[in-house]
Design an enzyme around this catalytic site. Structure first.
Site, PDB file in Angstrom:
ATOM      1  N   ASP A  74       0.837  -1.199   0.000  1.00 29.38           N
ATOM      2  CA  ASP A  74       0.000   0.000   0.000  1.00 29.38           C
ATOM      3  C   ASP A  74       0.872   1.247   0.000  1.00 29.38           C
ATOM      4  O   ASP A  74       1.854   1.336   0.741  1.00 29.38           O
ATOM      5  CB  ASP A  74      -0.883  -0.001   1.251  1.00 29.38           C
ATOM      6  CG  ASP A  74      -1.496   1.356   1.530  1.00 29.38           C
ATOM      7  OD1 ASP A  74      -2.552   1.659   0.953  1.00 29.38           O
ATOM      8  OD2 ASP A  74      -0.903   2.127   2.332  1.00 29.38           O
TER       9      ASP A  74
ATOM     10  N   TYR B 273       2.447  10.161   0.062  1.00 28.63           N
ATOM     11  CA  TYR B 273       3.246   9.567   1.132  1.00 28.63           C
ATOM     12  C   TYR B 273       4.739   9.832   0.969  1.00 28.63           C
ATOM     13  O   TYR B 273       5.556   8.913   1.031  1.00 28.63           O
ATOM     14  CB  TYR B 273       3.021   8.060   1.191  1.00 28.63           C
ATOM     15  CG  TYR B 273       1.700   7.612   1.761  1.00 28.63           C
ATOM     16  CD1 TYR B 273       0.810   8.507   2.342  1.00 28.63           C
ATOM     17  CD2 TYR B 273       1.327   6.279   1.715  1.00 28.63           C
ATOM     18  CE1 TYR B 273      -0.406   8.082   2.852  1.00 28.63           C
ATOM     19  CE2 TYR B 273       0.114   5.847   2.236  1.00 28.63           C
ATOM     20  CZ  TYR B 273      -0.748   6.753   2.795  1.00 28.63           C
ATOM     21  OH  TYR B 273      -1.950   6.325   3.303  1.00 28.63           O
TER      22      TYR B 273
ATOM     23  N   HIS C  83      -8.379   8.988  -2.299  1.00 30.40           N
ATOM     24  CA  HIS C  83      -7.817   9.008  -0.955  1.00 30.40           C
ATOM     25  C   HIS C  83      -8.562   9.971  -0.022  1.00 30.40           C
ATOM     26  O   HIS C  83      -8.798  11.124  -0.359  1.00 30.40           O
ATOM     27  CB  HIS C  83      -6.348   9.446  -1.068  1.00 30.40           C
ATOM     28  CG  HIS C  83      -5.508   9.143   0.116  1.00 30.40           C
ATOM     29  ND1 HIS C  83      -4.154   9.404   0.148  1.00 30.40           N
ATOM     30  CD2 HIS C  83      -5.798   8.600   1.319  1.00 30.40           C
ATOM     31  CE1 HIS C  83      -3.657   9.028   1.314  1.00 30.40           C
ATOM     32  NE2 HIS C  83      -4.640   8.561   2.046  1.00 30.40           N
TER      33      HIS C  83
END
Length: 321
Positions: free
Chosen positions: A91, A96, A150
């Site tokens: 993931d 990120y 997201h």
């Protein structure tokens, strides 16, 4: 073998003792002298039809090097160990930090054997496309197994997603061009918004928080969301399983085995993702996943009772936008 068996007994015993459950010793019945299984159990991820191990590697957390700049050596060590331990679900997300870059340095040779998932915070068509193209480049792959919208948290985001030139158009176009196999949605703030999205579009997966404190929140994610996902056979990936370790405070749970067993015992949950701060922590998490158990209703309730006084601190993620 002795070391593994001892650790396994300790983990199982922690579920029985710390939960305060009368029948918890049944977790050890006929298995206390058995060796830890060499592999993790697997489940089919909803209507994707893909079988995945119950535990996958999360791409970011507060302390994990996986999303930190300048932590390439540590991050790569974790990803390589994950592959060695049998993890196939990876993931990450466009937001990120260096996570996609680090994964892109390790995973390409193993691409056909893994399930690679990423996400975009963008909600409009052009924004989603920009981040998808960037993610594919950083991950060094020509397709994603799962591309997710997201952190869908507010009604106005739904208006953008499902409106003219909305993000849904990009998801569909990417599927048509075979750049994405499956599409999903993630959320950890407002379950009503997630529920509305699931009813308006046929997503393949949903990534939601599932842990032993979530039900104490005035607007819990489950069982409402899980009821809907089961109706549609939507694959459910659980996040915030240990709430970044906050569940392991005084009065709460005492092991990752407890946390995983609680999460994976919820009807309709297919797998969970948890990041790792280091290789040793990853190994411990995999060991827990290999011996994870289906808990009884009484055991689940007992765990929830243990977390009743710490839910406000441990549902901190519900305030994230």
């Amino acid at each position: 073998m002795i070391e593994k068996t001892t650790r396994r007994n300790f983990l199982l015993t922690s579920v029985a003792v710390a939960s305060g459950i009368v029948g918890a010793n049944t977790l050890e019945t006929d298995t206390s002298n058995a060796a830890t299984p060499a592999t993790m159990p697997e489940r089919v991820l909803g209507r994707t039809g893909v079988s995945v191990p119950v535990f996958g590697l999360g791409g970011a957390s507060a302390k994990s090097p996986l999303s930190k700049e300048g932590k390439e050596k540590e991050a790569i060590a974790i990803v390589e160990k994950a592959l060695e331990l049998g993890i196939r679900y990876f993931d990450t997300a466009a937001s990120y930090g260096s996570s996609e870059v680090y994964l892109g340095k390790v995973l390409p040779p193993h691409r056909s054997k893994i399930f690679l998932a990423s996400k975009t915070y963008e909600k409009d068509r052009d924004g989603v496309w920009r981040e998808l193209e960037r993610s594919l480049k950083r991950l060094k792959t020509d397709y994603l197994d799962l591309w997710q919208l997201h952190s869908v948290a507010f009604p106005e985001q739904l208006k953008t997603i499902f409106g003219k030139s909305g993000g849904i158009q990009a998801l569909e176009e990417a599927q048509q061009q075979k750049l994405v196999r499956f599409v999903g949605i993630t959320g950890h703030r407002e379950p009503d918004v997630m529920l509305e999205a699931l009813r308006r579009y046929s997503f393949h997966t949903a990534l939601i928080p599932v842990n032993a404190v979530e039900k104490h929140h005035p607007r819990p994610y489950f069982p409402t969301i899980l009821s809907e996902t089961q109706k549609q056979n939507i694959g459910v990936i659980a996040m915030k399983v240990p709430a970044y370790g906050k569940l392991f405070q005084a009065g709460g749970l005492t092991s990752m085995l407890q946390a995983m067993s609680y999460t994976l015992s919820q009807p309709g949950v297919h797998c969970c993702i948890i990041s790792a701060d280091n290789v040793r922590q990853l190994e411990d998490n995999v060991n827990a996943a290999r011996i994870v158990r289906q808990l009884t209703d009484e055991q689940l309730i007992a765990m929830e009772q243990r977390t009743a006084k710490i839910w406000q601190d441990t549902t901190f993620y519900r305030a994230w936008g």
